[in-house]
Scaffold this motif. Structure first.
Motif, PDB file in Angstrom:
ATOM      1  N   SER A 243       0.842  -1.199   0.000  1.00 51.91           N
ATOM      2  CA  SER A 243       0.000   0.000   0.000  1.00 51.91           C
ATOM      3  C   SER A 243       0.874   1.245   0.000  1.00 51.91           C
ATOM      4  O   SER A 243       1.940   1.272   0.641  1.00 51.91           O
ATOM      5  CB  SER A 243      -0.902   0.000   1.239  1.00 51.91           C
ATOM      6  OG  SER A 243      -1.641   1.180   1.347  1.00 51.91           O
ATOM      7  N   THR A 244       0.437   2.273  -0.708  1.00 52.22           N
ATOM      8  CA  THR A 244       1.179   3.538  -0.734  1.00 52.22           C
ATOM      9  C   THR A 244       1.159   4.190   0.652  1.00 52.22           C
ATOM     10  O   THR A 244       0.116   4.277   1.294  1.00 52.22           O
ATOM     11  CB  THR A 244       0.558   4.515  -1.746  1.00 52.22           C
ATOM     12  OG1 THR A 244       0.612   3.927  -3.042  1.00 52.22           O
ATOM     13  CG2 THR A 244       1.313   5.840  -1.753  1.00 52.22           C
ATOM     14  N   GLN A 245       2.323   4.621   1.101  1.00 49.25           N
ATOM     15  CA  GLN A 245       2.437   5.279   2.390  1.00 49.25           C
ATOM     16  C   GLN A 245       2.680   6.771   2.166  1.00 49.25           C
ATOM     17  O   GLN A 245       3.552   7.158   1.371  1.00 49.25           O
ATOM     18  CB  GLN A 245       3.600   4.680   3.195  1.00 49.25           C
ATOM     19  CG  GLN A 245       3.806   5.274   4.564  1.00 49.25           C
ATOM     20  CD  GLN A 245       2.728   4.828   5.549  1.00 49.25           C
ATOM     21  OE1 GLN A 245       2.113   3.783   5.376  1.00 49.25           O
ATOM     22  NE2 GLN A 245       2.503   5.619   6.580  1.00 49.25           N
ATOM     23  N   ARG A 246       1.899   7.605   2.845  1.00 50.55           N
ATOM     24  CA  ARG A 246       2.091   9.052   2.738  1.00 50.55           C
ATOM     25  C   ARG A 246       2.691   9.599   4.033  1.00 50.55           C
ATOM     26  O   ARG A 246       2.372   9.124   5.121  1.00 50.55           O
ATOM     27  CB  ARG A 246       0.777   9.755   2.423  1.00 50.55           C
ATOM     28  CG  ARG A 246       0.257   9.441   1.038  1.00 50.55           C
ATOM     29  CD  ARG A 246      -0.837  10.371   0.593  1.00 50.55           C
ATOM     30  NE  ARG A 246      -1.168  10.143  -0.811  1.00 50.55           N
ATOM     31  CZ  ARG A 246      -0.523  10.681  -1.829  1.00 50.55           C
ATOM     32  NH1 ARG A 246       0.490  11.521  -1.590  1.00 50.55           N
ATOM     33  NH2 ARG A 246      -0.869  10.429  -3.074  1.00 50.55           N
ATOM     34  N   CYS A 247       3.555  10.593   3.898  1.00 48.07           N
ATOM     35  CA  CYS A 247       4.217  11.203   5.056  1.00 48.07           C
ATOM     36  C   CYS A 247       3.167  11.881   5.938  1.00 48.07           C
ATOM     37  O   CYS A 247       2.348  12.674   5.445  1.00 48.07           O
ATOM     38  CB  CYS A 247       5.249  12.220   4.588  1.00 48.07           C
ATOM     39  SG  CYS A 247       6.084  13.094   5.935  1.00 48.07           S
ATOM     40  N   PRO A 256       9.288   3.463  -1.282  1.00 48.37           N
ATOM     41  CA  PRO A 256       9.742   2.322  -0.481  1.00 48.37           C
ATOM     42  C   PRO A 256      11.250   2.110  -0.518  1.00 48.37           C
ATOM     43  O   PRO A 256      11.811   1.504   0.385  1.00 48.37           O
ATOM     44  CB  PRO A 256       9.005   1.128  -1.113  1.00 48.37           C
ATOM     45  CG  PRO A 256       7.840   1.726  -1.820  1.00 48.37           C
ATOM     46  CD  PRO A 256       8.291   3.079  -2.293  1.00 48.37           C
ATOM     47  N   SER A 257      11.891   2.621  -1.569  1.00 48.09           N
ATOM     48  CA  SER A 257      13.340   2.443  -1.706  1.00 48.09           C
ATOM     49  C   SER A 257      14.146   3.583  -1.095  1.00 48.09           C
ATOM     50  O   SER A 257      15.375   3.532  -1.070  1.00 48.09           O
ATOM     51  CB  SER A 257      13.705   2.299  -3.188  1.00 48.09           C
ATOM     52  OG  SER A 257      13.312   3.467  -3.905  1.00 48.09           O
ATOM     53  N   VAL A 281       9.228   8.349   6.915  1.00 47.88           N
ATOM     54  CA  VAL A 281       9.182   9.693   6.331  1.00 47.88           C
ATOM     55  C   VAL A 281      10.343   9.809   5.360  1.00 47.88           C
ATOM     56  O   VAL A 281      11.218   8.948   5.305  1.00 47.88           O
ATOM     57  CB  VAL A 281       9.304  10.797   7.416  1.00 47.88           C
ATOM     58  CG1 VAL A 281       8.144  10.739   8.395  1.00 47.88           C
ATOM     59  CG2 VAL A 281      10.631  10.670   8.167  1.00 47.88           C
ATOM     60  N   SER A 282      10.365  10.882   4.591  1.00 46.87           N
ATOM     61  CA  SER A 282      11.528  11.108   3.726  1.00 46.87           C
ATOM     62  C   SER A 282      12.727  11.482   4.584  1.00 46.87           C
ATOM     63  O   SER A 282      12.579  11.974   5.704  1.00 46.87           O
ATOM     64  CB  SER A 282      11.237  12.227   2.724  1.00 46.87           C
ATOM     65  OG  SER A 282      11.205  13.483   3.389  1.00 46.87           O
TER      66      SER A 282
END
Length: 371
Positions: A243-247, A256-257, A281-282
């Protein structure tokens, strides 16, 4: 059972064991730990000079107190000046540099260079004399405080060469101390036990003055290394594969990478890497947030992200892997594994856990992240 220093027939262990009785500020503990560290460092380097400048010991006192003060905002007591002196120090360091072997040496050099500007001498007003009080308890009875320092100095000098000397005497016009060989040999020989004894008192002292602060034992000295978070990273990679994860701070999607794990409640406060307090998070966001606290809006998004991740984890992990991954949640959030998957139950447990931690951290001086 109360910890006691090891026995030794050559020195007055009874007086030594009372060094930290009735400790009302951190100075005695920090001064003696500084003395212990200095003797051990000289022993390791092959330097056997037993005369130590008080300025060197004050520098080490401040270096010892810098980590719990700067990273964890621990209180040393209302009347203790250590924190105020350290606040004058210009020395910036992030958490990643804590495990660098050169950090402590750089810190001591910064303190030495700014010694006068920090007014570091103020920490030495009484402690070098009063630490010796147990060795002269009968001679000091009835004396006014204003008379004690001079009397202690005289007694320490008179007994220095006796069969039962104090830990040190004063020399170089009172600007240095000299340690008797018998005490140097004892302290170095029993370093592991005595260091543990001092740290036991230090932890107890700090816990009394910071009663609601978690993990005091982990906040007195920098870690030798930080955990690589390998297991926690794999869990979130598994989640993001499904599933796409948002910050939770910016709303941007996370690759993911290429992501970092943020300690939602700063590591500098909780001092652990439990999965229930970590969120992807980024790397840029992780760096900008640092050790700041989340806002209330972040709490809502964090709990929602954790609930989503736990539901995916349950569907993807084996029973054994699920049990291992969720053990910290069950223990710290006080929920059953089944309740972890129930949104309202998880929300309530998280708020009951995060609310007091954030409130206390805010009171201790941790600022909020508004990015």
């Amino acid at each position: 059972m109360t910890m006691q220093p090891p026995p030794c027939g050559e020195i007055d262990i009874h007086a030594f064991s009372q060094l930290f009785n009735s400790t009302t500020n951190s100075y005695k503990l920090a001064f003696f730990q500084a003395l212990l560290n200095t003797l051990l460092e000289r022993e390791r380097s092959g330097a056997h000079d037993l005369i130590i400048e008080l300025r060197e010991l004050a520098t080490e006192m401040l270096a010892l107190a810098w980590y719990p003060h700067n990273f964890f905002r621990l209180s040393f007591g209302l009347q203790d000046r250590t924190g105020r002196v350290l606040d004058r120090l210009d020395f910036n360091l992030d958490e990643r540099a804590l495990t660098n072997p050169s950090t402590h040496a750089r810190l001591r050099q910064a303190i030495a260079d700014q010694y006068e500007a920090m007014q570091a001498d103020s920490l030495l007003r009484f402690v070098p004399y009063r630490l010796l009080s147990p060795f002269f308890s009968s001679e000091l009875k009835g004396l006014r405080d204003s008379q004690k320092d001079r009397r202690i100095r005289e007694l320490a000098d008179a007994r220095f060469s006796s069969h039962s000397p104090p830990i040190y005497r004063f020399t170089e016009a009172g600007n240095a101390i000299e340690v008797p060989p018998a005490w140097r040999d004892y302290l170095v020989r029993q370093i592991a036990i005595i260091d543990g004894w001092v740290k036991h008192h230090w932890i107890s002292y700090l816990q009394e003055r910071n009663p609601n602060t978690p993990a005091i034992i982990k906040k007195i000295t920098p870690p030798l290394q930080r955990s690589p978070l390998t297991r926690q990273t794999r869990f979130w990679q598994l989640v993001m594969a499904q599933s796409t994860q948002r910050c939770i701070y910016t709303g941007d999607s996370i690759e993911p990478s290429d992501f970092a794990l943020d300690h939602f409640i700063p590591w500098s406060f909780v001092c652990h890497d439990q999965l229930w307090n970590l969120i992807p998070v980024s790397s840029t966001v992780n760096s900008s947030k640092g050790n700041r606290l989340p806002l209330e809006t972040h709490v809502d998004r964090f709990i929602e992200a954790q609930h989503h991740a736990l539901r995916i984890g349950r569907s993807q992990l084996t029973d054994t892997a699920w049990d291992k991954a969720t053990e910290p949640y069950v223990s710290d959030l006080k929920l059953s594994q089944q309740a972890l998957l129930d949104g309202p139950s998880l929300d309530s447990a998280y708020r009951n856990t995060l609310g007091p931690l954030i409130s206390l951290a805010r009171q201790m001086g941790f600022s909020e992240h508004h990015g």
